[in-house]
Design an enzyme around this catalytic site. Sequence first.
Site, PDB file in Angstrom:
ATOM      1  N   ASN A 184       0.733  -1.087   0.013  1.00 34.07           N
ATOM      2  CA  ASN A 184       0.170   0.056   0.167  1.00 34.07           C
ATOM      3  C   ASN A 184       0.803   1.435  -0.086  1.00 34.07           C
ATOM      4  O   ASN A 184       0.316   2.326  -0.530  1.00 34.07           O
ATOM      5  CB  ASN A 184      -0.942  -0.010   1.092  1.00 34.07           C
ATOM      6  CG  ASN A 184      -0.283  -0.148   2.447  1.00 34.07           C
ATOM      7  OD1 ASN A 184       0.754  -0.566   2.575  1.00 34.07           O
ATOM      8  ND2 ASN A 184      -1.285   0.431   3.596  1.00 34.07           N
TER       9      ASN A 184
ATOM     10  N   LYS B 236      13.120  -7.261   0.603  1.00 32.21           N
ATOM     11  CA  LYS B 236      12.186  -8.015  -0.393  1.00 32.21           C
ATOM     12  C   LYS B 236      10.820  -7.177  -0.668  1.00 32.21           C
ATOM     13  O   LYS B 236      10.263  -7.141   0.251  1.00 32.21           O
ATOM     14  CB  LYS B 236      11.892  -9.438   0.463  1.00 32.21           C
ATOM     15  CG  LYS B 236      11.257 -10.562  -0.486  1.00 32.21           C
ATOM     16  CD  LYS B 236       9.771 -10.220  -0.764  1.00 32.21           C
ATOM     17  CE  LYS B 236       9.218 -11.316  -1.536  1.00 32.21           C
ATOM     18  NZ  LYS B 236       7.754 -10.845  -2.169  1.00 32.21           N
TER      19      LYS B 236
ATOM     20  N   GLY C  68       0.597  -7.606   7.316  1.00 30.14           N
ATOM     21  CA  GLY C  68      -0.570  -8.102   7.998  1.00 30.14           C
ATOM     22  C   GLY C  68      -0.197  -9.286   8.696  1.00 30.14           C
ATOM     23  O   GLY C  68       0.749  -9.401   9.514  1.00 30.14           O
TER      24      GLY C  68
ATOM     25  N   THR D 281       0.621 -12.097   8.665  1.00 34.95           N
ATOM     26  CA  THR D 281       1.946 -13.042   8.353  1.00 34.95           C
ATOM     27  C   THR D 281       3.176 -12.473   9.138  1.00 34.95           C
ATOM     28  O   THR D 281       3.867 -13.350   9.520  1.00 34.95           O
ATOM     29  CB  THR D 281       2.085 -12.721   6.786  1.00 34.95           C
ATOM     30  OG1 THR D 281       1.075 -13.052   5.859  1.00 34.95           O
ATOM     31  CG2 THR D 281       3.282 -13.524   6.491  1.00 34.95           C
ATOM     32  N   GLY D 282       3.030 -11.333   9.647  1.00 31.26           N
ATOM     33  CA  GLY D 282       4.043 -11.018  10.364  1.00 31.26           C
ATOM     34  C   GLY D 282       4.039 -11.851  11.646  1.00 31.26           C
ATOM     35  O   GLY D 282       5.449 -11.775  12.182  1.00 31.26           O
TER      36      GLY D 282
ATOM     37  N   GLU E 111       4.934  -3.728  12.294  1.00 29.85           N
ATOM     38  CA  GLU E 111       3.909  -3.222  12.149  1.00 29.85           C
ATOM     39  C   GLU E 111       2.861  -3.978  11.461  1.00 29.85           C
ATOM     40  O   GLU E 111       3.136  -4.356  10.231  1.00 29.85           O
ATOM     41  CB  GLU E 111       3.969  -1.740  11.557  1.00 29.85           C
ATOM     42  CG  GLU E 111       2.671  -0.971  11.602  1.00 29.85           C
ATOM     43  CD  GLU E 111       1.637  -1.207  10.602  1.00 29.85           C
ATOM     44  OE1 GLU E 111       0.635  -1.631  10.536  1.00 29.85           O
ATOM     45  OE2 GLU E 111       1.781  -0.368   9.429  1.00 29.85           O
TER      46      GLU E 111
ATOM     47  N   ARG F  91      -5.292   1.241   4.010  1.00 28.17           N
ATOM     48  CA  ARG F  91      -4.278   1.892   4.917  1.00 28.17           C
ATOM     49  C   ARG F  91      -4.309   1.304   6.316  1.00 28.17           C
ATOM     50  O   ARG F  91      -5.174   1.097   6.836  1.00 28.17           O
ATOM     51  CB  ARG F  91      -4.386   3.265   5.010  1.00 28.17           C
ATOM     52  CG  ARG F  91      -4.133   4.139   3.800  1.00 28.17           C
ATOM     53  CD  ARG F  91      -4.702   5.740   3.930  1.00 28.17           C
ATOM     54  NE  ARG F  91      -4.005   6.442   4.916  1.00 28.17           N
ATOM     55  CZ  ARG F  91      -4.726   6.872   6.070  1.00 28.17           C
ATOM     56  NH1 ARG F  91      -6.065   6.775   6.068  1.00 28.17           N
ATOM     57  NH2 ARG F  91      -4.041   7.560   6.896  1.00 28.17           N
ATOM     58  N   CYS F  92      -3.042   0.916   6.909  1.00 30.02           N
ATOM     59  CA  CYS F  92      -3.310   0.436   8.269  1.00 30.02           C
ATOM     60  C   CYS F  92      -3.796   1.520   9.101  1.00 30.02           C
ATOM     61  O   CYS F  92      -4.375   0.879  10.327  1.00 30.02           O
ATOM     62  CB  CYS F  92      -1.716  -0.022   8.572  1.00 30.02           C
ATOM     63  SG  CYS F  92      -1.199  -1.415   7.812  1.00 30.02           S
TER      64      CYS F  92
ATOM     65  N   ARG G   5       0.063   7.814   9.954  1.00 29.82           N
ATOM     66  CA  ARG G   5       1.493   7.636  10.183  1.00 29.82           C
ATOM     67  C   ARG G   5       2.340   8.654   9.910  1.00 29.82           C
ATOM     68  O   ARG G   5       2.520   8.956   8.593  1.00 29.82           O
ATOM     69  CB  ARG G   5       1.898   6.339   9.304  1.00 29.82           C
ATOM     70  CG  ARG G   5       3.546   5.856   9.524  1.00 29.82           C
ATOM     71  CD  ARG G   5       3.963   4.709   8.678  1.00 29.82           C
ATOM     72  NE  ARG G   5       5.238   4.356   9.079  1.00 29.82           N
ATOM     73  CZ  ARG G   5       6.108   5.122   8.733  1.00 29.82           C
ATOM     74  NH1 ARG G   5       6.497   6.185   8.151  1.00 29.82           N
ATOM     75  NH2 ARG G   5       7.586   4.539   8.909  1.00 29.82           N
TER      76      ARG G   5
END
Length: 533
Positions: A185, A208, A263, A265-266, A281, A314-315, A488
Amino acid sequence: VVFLFVLAMGVRADQPVCASLVQLAGVKDSASQFNMYINGQFRPSTSERMQPVYAPFNGSKVYEVPACTQAEIDEAFESAKTAQKAWSRTPLWKRAELLKKAAAKMREHANEIAEVMMNEVAKPRKAALQEVLRTADIFEYTAEEGVRIAGSLLTSDSFPGEKRNKLALVSRVPLGVLVAIPPYNYPLNLAGSKVAPALMAGNALVMKPPSQGAVTGLVGVAAVFHLAGAPAGLLSVVTGKGAEIGDYITQHQHADIISFTGGSTGIRVARGAGMVPLQMELGGKDPAVVLPDADMELAAANIVKGAFSFSGQRCTGVKIVVVVEPEAMGSAPPLRPKGKESTLDRLLPLILKHTRALKAGHPAEEGVEITAVIDSKSADYIEGLVKDAVDKGASLLLPEGGFRREGNLIHPVVLTGIRAGMRLVYEEQFGPVLPIMTVGSAREAVDVCNGSPLGLQASVFTRSLDDAMILADEIQAGTVQINGAPARGPDHFPFQGFKDSGIGSQGVRWSIEAMTKVKSTVINLPRESYAQS
């Protein structure tokens, strides 16, 4: 045809630019295939496999990037490890000089980079250009901030019972090789916010980029630093599917710190990281709490901006509005005189007015604010959340006439009557959907906010500083905005998430600190010594 395209497709910086990308890049019959960047060189992968990048707004294949092999990732880490040893001995002013040169190159090629970003992630052209310039600002600010990161001197006699015969020189030293994984994003800004502090701190990087946003990483980061004169190996950009190479990169033996934005996955990345420091984040379900005394025009404008900027992807977007009705706030007398409109009655028309003014369409169109979400999977998920809410009794006020979707383009959705049991209460929609619920008290609003497993940001709209501070203290979020949308930035502000929203803080100074560790050198004196004037 632009120079950065040429460079990222395999051309040396000193080669002249001509009309034929195919001839210069050496990619047969294609002007859309790009190369990875390892050890100071743009080159294809030995896998001979290319990963397509599709335009979200029409599904066409716009670019291809290499699917890197594990051996190539090993080479990226080995070259980074070697380059970092020399870079850690590079004076701070020279590190800053590299960042400033990169910022200048980024500004020089801002339009080309923005065009790539628009094609890859459907970011409106104006917003894409703003992101490029904002990233250049981050590079320059980090260069200035980084030269002022200072150590300290401790004396032993500040601890009870000790004499002043020991001096501790406390400094911050680089961690080594940083793994940078930015999201789609903000593929440039959130790459730059990792790259700049890492380099200023004396680290090397293996980046990456996101699969959808990979070319932005190659053109906007790798090519920019290549032109700026970055030493070979200091920064490598490897491409491929996260499902194929993600674990190999994040669990690599030479990974000394991981900076990840994305998301859930972190969470898996964090569990597999072992003893490696993390800066994470991982998204947010950011609520906007509106109290009865709020400036409703201010609240509505910020809520719509926060909910629908970049199509809600957006987060820090407003993910749910929690409206507090006055008649049930604690034990105090009703704040709303009899016969007067409720909080929602005053707020909702303004939200609808601002939402109706948003223009949806192709990201290249002038004035477009709502564009296609990143892919059909995301669009299907968003549509499913809306359907779940409507099926359970929510009212769909916008779009008028019902849910409207054209491919991956979802027109702005406003829903009222949201209540417990609907998925939109706690699932992050990451799309142009604004759910609105009402509660009977500020205490209930806090409970709604804190019931989420995420805790990135929240907003509180009120004219009462007392109420604002009390709610800000009680809401479990890394940042609480008073009378403003979640955001942010500015980029030197600390940025962090609570609970499943992340680990550690970002923001220029905080990132530099996260990407270094403390080292102490203790001088043992033969006797007590006190400095004299």
